[in-house]
Design an enzyme around this catalytic site. Structure first.
Site, PDB file in Angstrom:
ATOM      1  N   HIS A 122       0.864  -1.185   0.000  1.00 24.29           N
ATOM      2  CA  HIS A 122       0.000   0.000   0.000  1.00 24.29           C
ATOM      3  C   HIS A 122       0.905   1.241   0.000  1.00 24.29           C
ATOM      4  O   HIS A 122       2.006   1.213   0.545  1.00 24.29           O
ATOM      5  CB  HIS A 122      -0.829  -0.051   1.286  1.00 24.29           C
ATOM      6  CG  HIS A 122      -1.934   0.940   1.385  1.00 24.29           C
ATOM      7  ND1 HIS A 122      -1.728   2.243   1.782  1.00 24.29           N
ATOM      8  CD2 HIS A 122      -3.265   0.817   1.180  1.00 24.29           C
ATOM      9  CE1 HIS A 122      -2.891   2.879   1.813  1.00 24.29           C
ATOM     10  NE2 HIS A 122      -3.843   2.040   1.445  1.00 24.29           N
ATOM     11  N   ASP A 146       2.855  -4.671   8.107  1.00 21.29           N
ATOM     12  CA  ASP A 146       1.637  -3.877   7.982  1.00 21.29           C
ATOM     13  C   ASP A 146       0.454  -4.848   8.085  1.00 21.29           C
ATOM     14  O   ASP A 146       0.164  -5.589   7.146  1.00 21.29           O
ATOM     15  CB  ASP A 146       1.669  -3.149   6.637  1.00 21.29           C
ATOM     16  CG  ASP A 146       0.353  -2.459   6.310  1.00 21.29           C
ATOM     17  OD1 ASP A 146      -0.634  -2.665   7.041  1.00 21.29           O
ATOM     18  OD2 ASP A 146       0.315  -1.728   5.302  1.00 21.29           O
ATOM     19  N   GLN A 160      -4.711  -5.195   6.725  1.00 20.79           N
ATOM     20  CA  GLN A 160      -5.720  -6.082   6.126  1.00 20.79           C
ATOM     21  C   GLN A 160      -5.803  -7.430   6.824  1.00 20.79           C
ATOM     22  O   GLN A 160      -6.769  -8.163   6.640  1.00 20.79           O
ATOM     23  CB  GLN A 160      -5.418  -6.307   4.640  1.00 20.79           C
ATOM     24  CG  GLN A 160      -5.565  -5.072   3.793  1.00 20.79           C
ATOM     25  CD  GLN A 160      -7.007  -4.559   3.719  1.00 20.79           C
ATOM     26  OE1 GLN A 160      -7.967  -5.312   3.872  1.00 20.79           O
ATOM     27  NE2 GLN A 160      -7.153  -3.264   3.510  1.00 20.79           N
ATOM     28  N   LYS A 178     -10.467  -0.965  10.368  1.00 20.96           N
ATOM     29  CA  LYS A 178     -10.544  -2.147   9.507  1.00 20.96           C
ATOM     30  C   LYS A 178     -10.825  -3.408  10.323  1.00 20.96           C
ATOM     31  O   LYS A 178     -10.818  -4.520   9.804  1.00 20.96           O
ATOM     32  CB  LYS A 178      -9.247  -2.292   8.720  1.00 20.96           C
ATOM     33  CG  LYS A 178      -9.031  -1.136   7.737  1.00 20.96           C
ATOM     34  CD  LYS A 178      -7.911  -1.421   6.785  1.00 20.96           C
ATOM     35  CE  LYS A 178      -7.416  -0.180   6.078  1.00 20.96           C
ATOM     36  NZ  LYS A 178      -8.249   0.248   4.958  1.00 20.96           N
ATOM     37  N   CYS A 206      -4.715   2.556  -3.689  1.00 20.28           N
ATOM     38  CA  CYS A 206      -3.482   3.031  -3.014  1.00 20.28           C
ATOM     39  C   CYS A 206      -2.348   2.022  -3.204  1.00 20.28           C
ATOM     40  O   CYS A 206      -1.545   1.791  -2.288  1.00 20.28           O
ATOM     41  CB  CYS A 206      -3.708   3.298  -1.539  1.00 20.28           C
ATOM     42  SG  CYS A 206      -4.908   4.589  -1.238  1.00 20.28           S
TER      43      CYS A 206
END
Ligand code: PLP
Length: 426
Positions: free
Chosen positions: A144, A221, A224, A247, A385
């Site tokens: 991202h 990261d 998600q 999220k 993104c």
């Protein structure tokens, strides 16, 4: 196993409806989420934009109301009852996040606005202190933008380099290329646990072990991943792990940075001001202990309460059963979408969360999203993104349906029916 006819006239092949997952039913989750019961354009809302943000359970909404109705106060410095109650709520939220991530202690968790702010914190604090001329930050092509641009900025300032790690045709990270690119120049590897475009789950434990052989740190990261799979930062051996509350069924504006205790202790503060200090004099300022040293100013107290409630809600389900259900739903959706003429799915890596990014021949992705919206179906269209990743596929834009535990096979059928109808209109 039963088979169901997909909606739409005379469609083949058939999609195989998943058998009910033992220990989890999406209906259990759906009944808690009020927004899923509204209509859009006269049709029941089908929310398939969970990769952008998730919908909030009533428990989270009520926790926010209860906080503002009964406990609102600034924290840490107050000597009164409400200050103590709000501080307790905030700090118990930190303990909950630490527990959720399998972290060593609450002191390893810094509250931030979200994934983007967490990565900027690491880039500006750890990065400026540790990157020098000729050093390298390895960043897979699927990242991202928020896991690319902060590294570019600090690398430019420190005369270091951001090195892209290429992908295989199936969209997974080329592990041979990764092993070749690692060197003693590598100071950091920044990798997403799951891709927001392809759903690919990266082998972060293995990638971390390899990076550590070169003394490099690893930032994962988890934006998600966290809503879809149990995470254990100590098992992953991640130096940093970051995620956004919104999220994972929590409010916007709150997220967390996990850092290993020794790594956090060696980092200089990022933002400065109240709350992060011990004592201030014009000659000399001393700082508060970790993690408060990284939380300048008044924090987002209410949304920590909301995050806490969201984690309680999610962990009230059997998470392994939820993951199994989502895997079945992904398989069902993949099969069902394959029946739509002209539809191409991006990414086919073996280990994926339920994200389905696609192009539809003859239709711009934005037009596809607009069409689906007329049927009450929310998906996302654009570059997500992740422009370097889309360019890997020769694209500037694509459509994305991203599923969560409260989505159902019936909703997938509605998506597929609507796409068939779009193709029939020409
Ligand atoms: N990383 C990934 C993989 C994402 O999917 C996103 C958001 O879509 C982000 C980072 C940025 O998250 P936020 O906008 O909540 O900071």
């Amino acid at each position: 196993m039963t088979t169901t006819d997909l909606p739409g006239a005379g469609l083949t092949p058939r999609a195989v409806a998943p058998t009910p997952t033992p220990g989890f039913s999406p209906e259990k989750a759906r009944k808690d989420v009020p927004i899923l019961h509204r209509t859009v354009n006269g049709r029941p809302l089908v929310w398939l934009d969970n990769g952008a943000t998730t919908q909030k359970p009533r428990q989270v909404i009520e926790a926010l109301t209860a906080y503002y109705s009964t406990a609102n106060s600034n924290i840490h410095r107050g000597a009164h009852t409400l200050a103590r109650e709000a501080t307790e709520a905030y700090e118990s939220g930190r303990a909950k996040v630490a527990d959720f991530l399998g972290a060593e202690s609450p002191g390893t968790v810094v509250f931030v606005r979200g994934t983007t702010e967490a990565i900027n914190l690491v880039a500006q604090s750890w990065g400026r202190a540790n990157l020098g001329p000729g050093d390298e930050v390895l960043v897979p092509v699927l990242e991202h933008h928020s896991d690319i641009v902060p590294w570019q900025r600090v690398a430019a300032e420190r005369r270091a380099r951001v090195v892209p790690v290429p992908l295989l045709p199936d969209g997974s990270i080329d592990q041979d290329a990764y092993a070749d690119l690692l060197s003693f120049r590598t100071q950091l590897v920044a990798v997403s646990h799951a891709s927001n475009v392809l759903g690919t789950v990266s082998p972060v434990r293995e990638m971390t072990a390899l990076a550590h052989r070169y003394g490099a740190k690893v930032l994962v990261d988890g934006a998600q991943a966290v809503a879809h799979m149990p995470v254990d930062v100590q098992d992953l051996d991640a130096d940093f792990y970051v995620f956004s509350g919104h999220k994972i069924f929590a409010p916007t504006g709150i997220g967390a940075l996990y850092a290993k205790p020794d790594v956090l202790a060696a980092m200089p503060p990022w933002q400065s001001g109240g709350n992060m200090i011990d004592a201030v004099d014009f000659d000399h300022t001393t700082y508060a202990p970790d993690p408060h040293r990284f939380e300048a100013g008044t924090g987002n107290i209410a949304d920590v309460v909301g995050l806490s409630s969201a984690l309680d809600w999610l962990t009230s389900f059997d998470r392994k059963a939820v993951a199994a259900y989502e895997t079945e739903l992904l398989a069902y959706a993949t099969q069902a979408l394959a029946t739509v003429p002209g539809l191409d799915l991006l990414g086919s890596g073996p280990d994926r969360i339920a994200v389905l990014t696609f192009t539809l021949a003859g239709h711009d992705p934005t037009a596809v999203a607009d069409w689906l919206d007329q049927d009450g179906i929310a998906i996302r269209a654009g570059h997500h993104c992740a422009q370097p990743l889309l360019r890997h596929y020769g694209l500037e834009s694509a459509a994305r349906a991203s599923l969560a535990l409260y989505n159902t096979t019936e909703e997938v059928d509605q998506l597929v029916t609507s796409l068939h109808e779009l193709q029939q209109t020409g």
